[in-house]
Motif scaffolding. Structure first.
Motif, mmCIF file in Angstrom:
data_model
loop_
_atom_site.group_PDB
_atom_site.id
_atom_site.type_symbol
_atom_site.label_atom_id
_atom_site.label_comp_id
_atom_site.label_asym_id
_atom_site.label_seq_id
_atom_site.Cartn_x
_atom_site.Cartn_y
_atom_site.Cartn_z
ATOM 1 N N SER A 218 15.445 4.971 -6.552
ATOM 2 C CA SER A 218 15.005 4.817 -7.686
ATOM 3 C C SER A 218 13.822 3.766 -7.623
ATOM 4 O O SER A 218 13.765 3.221 -6.675
ATOM 5 C CB SER A 218 16.030 4.403 -8.800
ATOM 6 N N MET A 219 12.936 3.732 -8.476
ATOM 7 C CA MET A 219 11.573 3.067 -8.421
ATOM 8 C C MET A 219 12.021 1.526 -8.739
ATOM 9 O O MET A 219 11.464 0.692 -7.680
ATOM 10 C CB MET A 219 10.498 3.412 -9.442
ATOM 11 N N ARG A 220 13.000 1.341 -9.470
ATOM 12 C CA ARG A 220 13.461 -0.062 -9.473
ATOM 13 C C ARG A 220 14.161 -0.554 -8.087
ATOM 14 O O ARG A 220 13.869 -1.603 -7.778
ATOM 15 C CB ARG A 220 14.398 -0.171 -10.595
ATOM 16 N N ARG A 221 15.187 0.267 -7.778
ATOM 17 C CA ARG A 221 15.655 -0.232 -6.258
ATOM 18 C C ARG A 221 14.730 -0.317 -5.297
ATOM 19 O O ARG A 221 14.945 -1.085 -4.431
ATOM 20 C CB ARG A 221 16.728 1.011 -6.116
ATOM 21 N N LEU A 222 13.843 0.590 -5.119
ATOM 22 C CA LEU A 222 12.741 0.427 -4.113
ATOM 23 C C LEU A 222 11.773 -0.918 -4.190
ATOM 24 O O LEU A 222 11.396 -1.594 -3.269
ATOM 25 C CB LEU A 222 11.638 1.686 -4.107
ATOM 26 N N ALA A 223 11.468 -1.189 -5.580
ATOM 27 C CA ALA A 223 10.577 -2.295 -5.803
ATOM 28 C C ALA A 223 11.590 -3.485 -5.348
ATOM 29 O O ALA A 223 11.197 -4.482 -4.890
ATOM 30 C CB ALA A 223 10.461 -2.392 -7.394
ATOM 31 N N LYS B 17 0.868 1.865 -8.752
ATOM 32 C CA LYS B 17 -0.409 1.611 -8.413
ATOM 33 C C LYS B 17 -0.517 2.888 -7.177
ATOM 34 O O LYS B 17 -1.742 3.347 -6.941
ATOM 35 C CB LYS B 17 -0.932 0.352 -8.313
ATOM 36 N N HIS B 18 0.303 2.855 -6.393
ATOM 37 C CA HIS B 18 0.408 3.725 -5.447
ATOM 38 C C HIS B 18 1.209 4.998 -5.442
ATOM 39 O O HIS B 18 0.846 5.983 -4.732
ATOM 40 C CB HIS B 18 1.138 2.944 -4.090
ATOM 41 N N VAL B 19 2.351 5.188 -6.182
ATOM 42 C CA VAL B 19 2.869 6.388 -6.484
ATOM 43 C C VAL B 19 3.157 6.477 -8.012
ATOM 44 O O VAL B 19 4.236 5.724 -8.346
ATOM 45 C CB VAL B 19 4.410 6.442 -5.636
ATOM 46 N N PRO B 20 2.519 7.289 -8.542
ATOM 47 C CA PRO B 20 2.699 7.238 -10.089
ATOM 48 C C PRO B 20 3.717 7.427 -10.712
ATOM 49 O O PRO B 20 4.179 7.276 -11.904
ATOM 50 C CB PRO B 20 1.471 8.447 -10.410
ATOM 51 N N ASN B 21 4.772 8.294 -10.087
ATOM 52 C CA ASN B 21 6.139 8.513 -10.526
ATOM 53 C C ASN B 21 6.941 8.820 -9.361
ATOM 54 O O ASN B 21 6.538 9.029 -8.269
ATOM 55 C CB ASN B 21 6.074 9.718 -11.450
ATOM 56 N N LYS B 22 8.194 9.250 -9.498
ATOM 57 C CA LYS B 22 9.240 9.385 -8.600
ATOM 58 C C LYS B 22 9.109 10.707 -7.972
ATOM 59 O O LYS B 22 9.361 10.854 -6.692
ATOM 60 C CB LYS B 22 10.671 9.219 -9.179
ATOM 61 N N GLU B 23 8.635 11.598 -8.474
ATOM 62 C CA GLU B 23 8.233 12.975 -7.946
ATOM 63 C C GLU B 23 7.256 12.940 -6.876
ATOM 64 O O GLU B 23 7.313 13.262 -5.651
ATOM 65 C CB GLU B 23 7.938 14.041 -9.090
ATOM 66 N N GLN B 24 6.192 12.063 -7.308
ATOM 67 C CA GLN B 24 5.311 11.929 -6.055
ATOM 68 C C GLN B 24 5.667 10.989 -4.746
ATOM 69 O O GLN B 24 5.201 11.227 -3.829
ATOM 70 C CB GLN B 24 4.002 11.309 -6.788
ATOM 71 N N ASN C 219 1.052 -1.285 -0.009
ATOM 72 C CA ASN C 219 0.111 0.026 -0.056
ATOM 73 C C ASN C 219 0.889 1.186 -0.092
ATOM 74 O O ASN C 219 2.142 1.230 0.144
ATOM 75 C CB ASN C 219 -1.048 0.089 1.225
ATOM 76 N N LYS C 220 0.192 2.383 -0.037
ATOM 77 C CA LYS C 220 1.176 3.612 -0.211
ATOM 78 C C LYS C 220 1.889 3.739 1.010
ATOM 79 O O LYS C 220 3.061 4.374 0.909
ATOM 80 C CB LYS C 220 0.111 4.730 -0.639
ATOM 81 N N GLU C 221 1.519 3.575 2.080
ATOM 82 C CA GLU C 221 2.203 3.976 3.421
ATOM 83 C C GLU C 221 3.344 2.937 3.523
ATOM 84 O O GLU C 221 4.469 3.443 3.891
ATOM 85 C CB GLU C 221 1.221 3.560 4.469
ATOM 86 N N ARG C 222 3.185 1.732 3.097
ATOM 87 C CA ARG C 222 4.357 0.860 3.173
ATOM 88 C C ARG C 222 5.542 1.188 2.396
ATOM 89 O O ARG C 222 6.583 0.995 2.396
ATOM 90 C CB ARG C 222 3.887 -0.849 2.599
ATOM 91 N N VAL C 223 5.132 1.646 0.936
ATOM 92 C CA VAL C 223 5.900 2.064 -0.030
ATOM 93 C C VAL C 223 6.514 3.177 0.427
ATOM 94 O O VAL C 223 7.962 3.446 0.397
ATOM 95 C CB VAL C 223 5.008 2.311 -1.436
ATOM 96 N N LEU C 224 6.224 4.272 1.101
ATOM 97 C CA LEU C 224 6.724 5.472 1.537
ATOM 98 C C LEU C 224 7.565 5.114 2.624
ATOM 99 O O LEU C 224 8.692 5.606 2.801
ATOM 100 C CB LEU C 224 5.651 6.304 1.894
ATOM 101 N N ARG C 225 7.268 4.410 3.701
ATOM 102 C CA ARG C 225 8.337 3.880 4.662
ATOM 103 C C ARG C 225 9.387 3.327 4.115
ATOM 104 O O ARG C 225 10.359 3.513 4.672
ATOM 105 C CB ARG C 225 7.505 3.037 5.626
ATOM 106 N N ALA C 226 9.270 2.474 3.052
ATOM 107 C CA ALA C 226 10.297 1.725 2.545
ATOM 108 C C ALA C 226 11.212 3.005 1.908
ATOM 109 O O ALA C 226 12.478 2.630 1.739
ATOM 110 C CB ALA C 226 9.802 0.810 1.522
ATOM 111 N N GLY C 227 10.776 3.744 1.029
ATOM 112 C CA GLY C 227 11.478 4.880 0.444
ATOM 113 C C GLY C 227 12.141 5.542 1.517
ATOM 114 O O GLY C 227 13.413 5.892 1.328
ATOM 115 N N VAL C 228 11.723 6.068 2.760
ATOM 116 C CA VAL C 228 12.256 6.748 3.617
ATOM 117 C C VAL C 228 13.386 5.876 4.352
ATOM 118 O O VAL C 228 14.608 6.377 4.467
ATOM 119 C CB VAL C 228 11.422 7.171 4.863
ATOM 120 N N ALA C 229 13.354 4.553 4.505
ATOM 121 C CA ALA C 229 14.279 3.725 5.036
ATOM 122 C C ALA C 229 15.552 3.531 4.015
ATOM 123 O O ALA C 229 16.543 3.522 4.660
ATOM 124 C CB ALA C 229 13.538 2.224 5.349
ATOM 125 N N LEU C 230 15.089 3.585 2.648
ATOM 126 C CA LEU C 230 16.214 3.263 1.769
ATOM 127 C C LEU C 230 17.085 4.522 1.803
ATOM 128 O O LEU C 230 18.298 4.454 1.696
ATOM 129 C CB LEU C 230 15.610 2.981 0.468
#
Length: 234
Positions: free
Chosen positions: A35-40, A52-59, A14-25
């Motif tokens: 990057s979207m690839r590294r985060l995935a 589906k949760h963040v349409p692009n890197k800026e968002q 979900n979006k919250e999990r994606v954002l938390r993972a981005g912050v941790a990375l």
């Protein structure tokens, strides 16, 4: 068919999990590594699943900035506006020290994100509830600038180095050409471990400037200062 053990199930994306993972990375590897690839890869999904949760890197960066700003403690309240502002700003700084990449991301946004707007609205409310006019509050917010969010841009960036071989020669050349700058640099103590990013001051300098601003705003408030000149006498 046997059910999959609970421990082996993958947490739903979900979006919250994606954002938390981005912050941790970004915390672990720096914002440049994001990057979207590294985060995935970190989340164990294909890159397309993120969109589906963040349409692009800026968002993604917008959401990460909001995730960090939402950690600032807004619970400080009371009749003394100066104490409330000071405590909130220092809370913001503690958050930025935990996420050293965040100031760069906040500055790079084309407009304030929702969490930043909420935070700024609360600070405006603190000034107004403390008796500040709309006029003085407007100028106070401009004067505080990014310091409200726990960081500030320094005039000189002394994080660089001339290197072990050329350092002494470079400093000597600087002193010969710009003696006052060299004098100031030699006499100043900098705690590089406490900096927020490359170009921000250490904790003492941050609080020193913060208190100067708050004391000055307090005096203007007591004098009934306005930008049109009324109440601006000595």
């Amino acid at each position: 068919m046997a059910q999959q053990p609970e421990a082996g199930r993958r947490a739903p994306l979900n979006k919250e999990r994606v954002l938390r993972a981005g912050v941790a990375l970004a915390d672990d590897s720096g914002i440049e590594s994001l990057s979207m690839r590294r985060l995935a890869q970190e989340l164990g999904v294909v890159p397309m699943a993120l969109y589906k949760h963040v349409p692009n890197k800026e968002q993604l960066l917008d959401g990460m900035a909001d995730t960090v700003v939402a950690q600032i403690d807004l619970s400080a309240s009371g009749s003394d506006w100066k104490d409330v502002v000071r405590r909130r700003v220092l809370s913001a700084r503690r958050v930025l020290l935990r996420h050293r990449w965040a100031s760069q991301v906040i500055e790079s946004r084309t407009g304030p994100t929702p969490a930043v707007l909420e935070y700024l609205d609360s600070m405006i409310g603190t000034f107004r509830d403390g008796g500040f006019s709309v006029d003085l509050t407007h100028h106070a917010m401009h004067a505080m600038g990014s310091r409200l969010l726990g960081f500030s841009q320094e005039l000189f960036d002394d994080s660089g180095s001339a290197g072990p071989n050329g350092g002494a020669e470079a400093l000597a050349a600087m002193a010969a050409k710009y003696p006052r700058i060299a004098e100031l640099a030699a006499g100043a103590a900098h705690d590089t471990a406490s900096a927020v990013g490359r170009s921000c001051d250490d904790q003492f300098e941050f609080e020193f400037a913060l208190d100067l601003l708050l004391d000055g705003l307090e005096k203007l408030h007591q004098r009934g200062w306005t930008s049109t000149g009324s109440g601006s006498g000595a």
